[in-house]
Design a protein around this motif. Sequence first.
Motif, PDB file in Angstrom:
ATOM      1  N   VAL A   1     -44.586  40.368 109.966  1.00  0.00           N
ATOM      2  CA  VAL A   1     -44.971  40.440 108.550  1.00  0.00           C
ATOM      3  C   VAL A   1     -43.795  41.006 107.757  1.00  0.00           C
ATOM      4  CG1 VAL A   1     -46.551  41.417 106.843  1.00  0.00           C
ATOM      5  CG2 VAL A   1     -47.412  40.756 109.101  1.00  0.00           C
ATOM      6  N   VAL A   2     -43.272  40.218 106.826  1.00  0.00           N
ATOM      7  CA  VAL A   2     -42.190  40.661 105.945  1.00  0.00           C
ATOM      8  C   VAL A   2     -42.820  41.137 104.647  1.00  0.00           C
ATOM      9  CG1 VAL A   2     -40.065  40.002 104.768  1.00  0.00           C
ATOM     10  CG2 VAL A   2     -40.631  38.991 106.994  1.00  0.00           C
TER      11      VAL A   2
ATOM     12  N   PHE B   1     -47.090  48.268 117.369  1.00  0.00           N
ATOM     13  CA  PHE B   1     -46.180  47.758 116.347  1.00  0.00           C
ATOM     14  C   PHE B   1     -44.943  48.651 116.214  1.00  0.00           C
ATOM     15  CE2 PHE B   1     -50.493  46.541 115.213  1.00  0.00           C
ATOM     16  CZ  PHE B   1     -50.372  45.205 114.894  1.00  0.00           C
ATOM     17  N   ILE B   2     -43.894  48.053 115.674  1.00  0.00           N
ATOM     18  CA  ILE B   2     -42.735  48.802 115.176  1.00  0.00           C
ATOM     19  C   ILE B   2     -42.480  48.311 113.758  1.00  0.00           C
ATOM     20  CG2 ILE B   2     -41.659  49.306 117.393  1.00  0.00           C
ATOM     21  CD1 ILE B   2     -40.092  46.620 115.307  1.00  0.00           C
ATOM     22  N   ALA B   3     -41.758  49.108 112.997  1.00  0.00           N
ATOM     23  CA  ALA B   3     -41.406  48.724 111.635  1.00  0.00           C
ATOM     24  C   ALA B   3     -39.903  48.886 111.448  1.00  0.00           C
ATOM     25  CB  ALA B   3     -42.173  49.568 110.617  1.00  0.00           C
ATOM     26  N   GLN B   4     -39.338  48.031 110.617  1.00  0.00           N
ATOM     27  CA  GLN B   4     -37.903  48.074 110.355  1.00  0.00           C
ATOM     28  C   GLN B   4     -37.649  47.837 108.870  1.00  0.00           C
ATOM     29  OE1 GLN B   4     -36.767  44.860 112.978  1.00  0.00           O
ATOM     30  NE2 GLN B   4     -36.114  46.257 114.601  1.00  0.00           N
ATOM     31  N   PRO B   5     -36.576  48.422 108.323  1.00  0.00           N
ATOM     32  CA  PRO B   5     -36.197  48.055 106.952  1.00  0.00           C
ATOM     33  C   PRO B   5     -35.817  46.584 106.922  1.00  0.00           C
ATOM     34  CG  PRO B   5     -34.460  49.329 108.010  1.00  0.00           C
ATOM     35  CD  PRO B   5     -35.644  49.386 108.922  1.00  0.00           C
ATOM     36  N   ILE B   6     -35.988  45.957 105.789  1.00  0.00           N
ATOM     37  CA  ILE B   6     -35.665  44.536 105.664  1.00  0.00           C
ATOM     38  C   ILE B   6     -34.149  44.385 105.591  1.00  0.00           C
ATOM     39  CG2 ILE B   6     -35.907  42.471 104.236  1.00  0.00           C
ATOM     40  CD1 ILE B   6     -38.614  43.529 103.347  1.00  0.00           C
ATOM     41  N   ILE B   7     -33.585  43.868 106.686  1.00  0.00           N
ATOM     42  CA  ILE B   7     -32.146  43.644 106.733  1.00  0.00           C
ATOM     43  C   ILE B   7     -31.844  42.298 106.074  1.00  0.00           C
ATOM     44  CG2 ILE B   7     -30.159  43.305 108.244  1.00  0.00           C
ATOM     45  CD1 ILE B   7     -31.185  46.128 108.274  1.00  0.00           C
ATOM     46  N   PRO B   8     -30.940  42.280 105.103  1.00  0.00           N
ATOM     47  CA  PRO B   8     -30.595  41.001 104.472  1.00  0.00           C
ATOM     48  C   PRO B   8     -29.705  40.180 105.400  1.00  0.00           C
ATOM     49  CG  PRO B   8     -29.223  42.734 103.587  1.00  0.00           C
ATOM     50  CD  PRO B   8     -30.175  43.406 104.543  1.00  0.00           C
ATOM     51  N   LEU B   9     -30.316  39.445 106.320  1.00  0.00           N
ATOM     52  CA  LEU B   9     -29.553  38.637 107.258  1.00  0.00           C
ATOM     53  C   LEU B   9     -28.467  37.859 106.518  1.00  0.00           C
ATOM     54  CD1 LEU B   9     -32.222  39.233 108.839  1.00  0.00           C
ATOM     55  CD2 LEU B   9     -31.963  36.982 109.878  1.00  0.00           C
TER      56      LEU B   9
END
Length: 508
Positions: free
Chosen positions: A384-385, A408-416
């Motif tokens: 889920v973004v 679950f894990i969560a990550q900051p949205i990396i701008p690929l």
Amino acid sequence: MVRVRPSTGPDSRVDQPYDEFYDADGCVRPVYEQLARTVASLGADELAVRTIERDMAHADRGVTYDHQGVEAVFPFDPIPRILTESAWRHIAAGVRQRVRALEAFLDDVYGAQQILADGVIPRALVLRSTHFRREVHGLRPANGVRVHVSGVDLVRDADGTFLVLEDNLRVPSGVSYALDNRRTTTTRFPELLRGYHVESIDTYPSQLLAALRASAPDGVNDPTVVLLTPGPYNAAYFEHAYLARRMGIPLVQPSDLICSGGRCYLRSTRRSNEVHVIYRRIDDAYLDPVAFDPTSLLGVAGLIVAAREGTVTIANAVGNGVADDKLIGTWVPTMIDYYLGEQPLLGMVPTYRLNDPDEVAWVIANLDRLVVKPTDGAGGKGVVVGTTATDEELTNLAGELRAHPYRFIAQPIIPLSTHHTLDGRALHVDLRPFAINHGDHIWVMPGGLTRTGPAPGVLVVNSSQGGGSKDTWVLRPGNGRVRTSRSVIGLVDQVRADIDTPNPEATQ
């Protein structure tokens, strides 16, 4: 693990992505300049015709994948991704380091479990992982290799730095598309290679076969190696058939094998031939109905018993999934220090471990600016973004996190990073280098698979979600640079414009 919380400013939800083709001034980066010149010289009509021919050839050869239940030609963009020799040297060294550490962790966790006894990783997190297989505790392969093939997913952040997103140690897929992409480049678009000296990837099948043969049981000098597939209805069947053919080994389904007396045999109309190494492309849970799911129709009854007897090697080893569990994977830098006494060569995407109530509460409050992933997920499923999710999706996700935070894990949205395509789009990309462990050394295929998003702005690049791919070039030392004038850059832009304009004569 260092975790960086995203800024809460209104204009800082996601940084601008790193553009791999153009620099900050909008000019083609030096490594792509000769390619830009060649693309401009070919012209839009010629490129369009070759693209159609490519798609037809892929359909005829079965270079397809399953997308939402529909068999489709795997999207391939002919504009390659180019990595310099120095950049690749750093990537390959980092991949080898991770494989060494993960091998040591798997050997430990299915053996003495010293890292758990020392409290370096919480014992409960490992033992509750859905991919920890108690059924194979104490089972050690003949040459000690458990991760025969691995795929390490890398992304490039806003500064252009490569970061590890996750490891794939169970049945990593996609290498056949990387190999076929190179074949397509050399046969359909050979002019693109003009002026470049690119590392070859053709030895991958022979490298894999050598590693599989090296993992055979003790005392077996001429092992029989087979590739075990679920069958032609599997989404990755093209890859299974492709690799078996390139390695020159039998492609078998579960019904072709039988285990008896602690040994595994290949059924034959004349006699049964003993099998010593099985390169399996079936998940653990379905591999042996006696050891795991008794309802599985894809397994080979008694296979785990034969593996325990030391008469057959299963590659990759059963139980590897505990090491690519996305929560446990956040401890890989710690594993590198613990087992190797080294500092990580590759950084990792910051990750929030949801094993603390305060952390869970903060993540729930900031779901609209984070990416949340199931710890045991694969293929982009369940991701889920926050920036693109609906309010309903975020509400449902918050409930899941409160009820089952460990899942679950969560990550900051990396701008690929983005890479331009033949039709002028800038698509997000990642990179999956493939490593093969021979036991005494680890070989990393130069380049790997570059996956692209299905549309501009889409951060999930998995093929199962509609994404495509590019050929990935690693330049050999000594590649020259050919400067390209701004007039040539303008020609490239014109080619893009022409491609965007329908041309009936080119598409009939």
